[in-house]
Design a protein around this motif. Structure first.
Motif, mmCIF file in Angstrom:
data_model
loop_
_atom_site.group_PDB
_atom_site.id
_atom_site.type_symbol
_atom_site.label_atom_id
_atom_site.label_comp_id
_atom_site.label_asym_id
_atom_site.label_seq_id
_atom_site.Cartn_x
_atom_site.Cartn_y
_atom_site.Cartn_z
ATOM 1 N N ARG A 291 0.835 -1.209 0.000
ATOM 2 C CA ARG A 291 0.000 0.000 0.000
ATOM 3 C C ARG A 291 0.866 1.254 0.000
ATOM 4 O O ARG A 291 0.528 2.239 -0.648
ATOM 5 C CB ARG A 291 -0.963 -0.007 1.181
ATOM 6 C CG ARG A 291 -2.159 -0.918 0.904
ATOM 7 C CD ARG A 291 -3.164 -0.910 2.023
ATOM 8 N NE ARG A 291 -2.610 -1.690 3.129
ATOM 9 C CZ ARG A 291 -2.806 -1.440 4.416
ATOM 10 N NH1 ARG A 291 -3.548 -0.418 4.793
ATOM 11 N NH2 ARG A 291 -2.287 -2.217 5.339
ATOM 12 N N ASN A 292 1.995 1.204 0.696
ATOM 13 C CA ASN A 292 2.897 2.348 0.692
ATOM 14 C C ASN A 292 3.395 2.623 -0.733
ATOM 15 O O ASN A 292 3.424 3.770 -1.181
ATOM 16 C CB ASN A 292 4.067 2.086 1.645
ATOM 17 C CG ASN A 292 4.768 3.346 2.091
ATOM 18 O OD1 ASN A 292 4.563 4.420 1.556
ATOM 19 N ND2 ASN A 292 5.620 3.195 3.079
ATOM 20 N N ALA A 293 3.762 1.571 -1.465
ATOM 21 C CA ALA A 293 4.203 1.735 -2.858
ATOM 22 C C ALA A 293 3.065 2.251 -3.740
ATOM 23 O O ALA A 293 3.274 3.117 -4.597
ATOM 24 C CB ALA A 293 4.739 0.406 -3.399
ATOM 25 N N PRO B 69 0.274 -10.286 -1.364
ATOM 26 C CA PRO B 69 -0.258 -9.140 -0.611
ATOM 27 C C PRO B 69 -1.338 -9.598 0.368
ATOM 28 O O PRO B 69 -2.081 -10.541 0.098
ATOM 29 C CB PRO B 69 -0.869 -8.248 -1.696
ATOM 30 C CG PRO B 69 -0.280 -8.711 -2.977
ATOM 31 C CD PRO B 69 0.035 -10.160 -2.796
ATOM 32 N N CYS B 70 -1.436 -8.906 1.496
ATOM 33 C CA CYS B 70 -2.464 -9.231 2.490
ATOM 34 C C CYS B 70 -3.841 -8.795 1.968
ATOM 35 O O CYS B 70 -3.966 -8.170 0.918
ATOM 36 C CB CYS B 70 -2.150 -8.533 3.816
ATOM 37 S SG CYS B 70 -2.435 -6.746 3.805
ATOM 38 N N GLY B 71 -4.854 -9.088 2.734
ATOM 39 C CA GLY B 71 -6.220 -8.752 2.347
ATOM 40 C C GLY B 71 -6.446 -7.264 2.177
ATOM 41 O O GLY B 71 -7.149 -6.838 1.247
ATOM 42 N N ALA B 72 -5.872 -6.440 3.059
ATOM 43 C CA ALA B 72 -6.055 -4.992 2.946
ATOM 44 C C ALA B 72 -5.426 -4.459 1.662
ATOM 45 O O ALA B 72 -6.006 -3.596 0.985
ATOM 46 C CB ALA B 72 -5.465 -4.279 4.166
ATOM 47 N N CYS B 73 -4.271 -4.984 1.305
ATOM 48 C CA CYS B 73 -3.609 -4.549 0.068
ATOM 49 C C CYS B 73 -4.392 -5.002 -1.160
ATOM 50 O O CYS B 73 -4.562 -4.248 -2.124
ATOM 51 C CB CYS B 73 -2.182 -5.087 0.030
ATOM 52 S SG CYS B 73 -1.114 -4.375 1.292
ATOM 53 N N ILE C 211 1.088 -10.564 -9.906
ATOM 54 C CA ILE C 211 1.788 -10.594 -8.625
ATOM 55 C C ILE C 211 2.825 -11.701 -8.672
ATOM 56 O O ILE C 211 2.506 -12.849 -9.002
ATOM 57 C CB ILE C 211 0.794 -10.834 -7.477
ATOM 58 C CG1 ILE C 211 -0.190 -9.672 -7.413
ATOM 59 C CG2 ILE C 211 1.535 -11.015 -6.146
ATOM 60 C CD1 ILE C 211 -1.400 -9.926 -6.559
ATOM 61 N N LEU C 212 4.075 -11.348 -8.353
ATOM 62 C CA LEU C 212 5.127 -12.365 -8.264
ATOM 63 C C LEU C 212 4.976 -13.047 -6.916
ATOM 64 O O LEU C 212 5.366 -12.516 -5.877
ATOM 65 C CB LEU C 212 6.514 -11.733 -8.404
ATOM 66 C CG LEU C 212 7.695 -12.694 -8.324
ATOM 67 C CD1 LEU C 212 7.587 -13.820 -9.347
ATOM 68 C CD2 LEU C 212 8.998 -11.937 -8.479
#
Length: 130
Positions: free
Chosen positions: A59-61, A88-92, A109-110
């Protein structure tokens, strides 16, 4: 492995640098790189706080990308503290889905660098709630 993934991993590694910022805040354990539709790579690190007001690297990226005037994502890679890649987690996932509701399923997504496993967000999140 496509060169873009290598470039993204190198960009994420360059900022990872896990560190304690205070007794209550640490940063950089996880780093992420996001490729925008323009081909520009944006990076971010996780910020972990004692009060849970931190943020994931992905999310920061993405917020870095948005800050720089873009909002369409092609690819995402997250580097864990051990140097391996992860999902990525659920929030992302939710942020990416809300950002691109008509096209989120195509974001790549890698998932596993060692086995060169690339999946789409649609495979990870096949049934969005909206």
């Amino acid at each position: 492995m496509e060169k873009i993934w290598i470039d993204m991993i190198e960009a994420a590694r360059a900022v990872q640098k896990g560190r304690d910022l205070s007794p209550f805040v640490s940063a950089g354990g996880v780093a992420a790189a996001v490729e925008a539709d323009s081909g520009t790579i944006y990076v971010g690190v996780c910020v972990d706080t004692a009060c849970t007001l931190g943020i994931c690297a992905e999310r920061n990226a993405i917020f870095n990308m948005i800050t720089n005037g873009e909002h369409r994502i092609r690819r995402v890679v997250a580097l864990m503290p051990n140097g391996k890649t992860g999902a990525p987690c659920g929030a992302c996932r939710e942020l990416m889905t809300q950002l691109m509701p008509e096209a989120y399923k195509s974001i790549e997504i890698l998932l596993d660098l060692e086995n060169e496993t690339v999946v789409t967000l649609g495979e990870l999140t096949p049934h969005w709630w909206i």
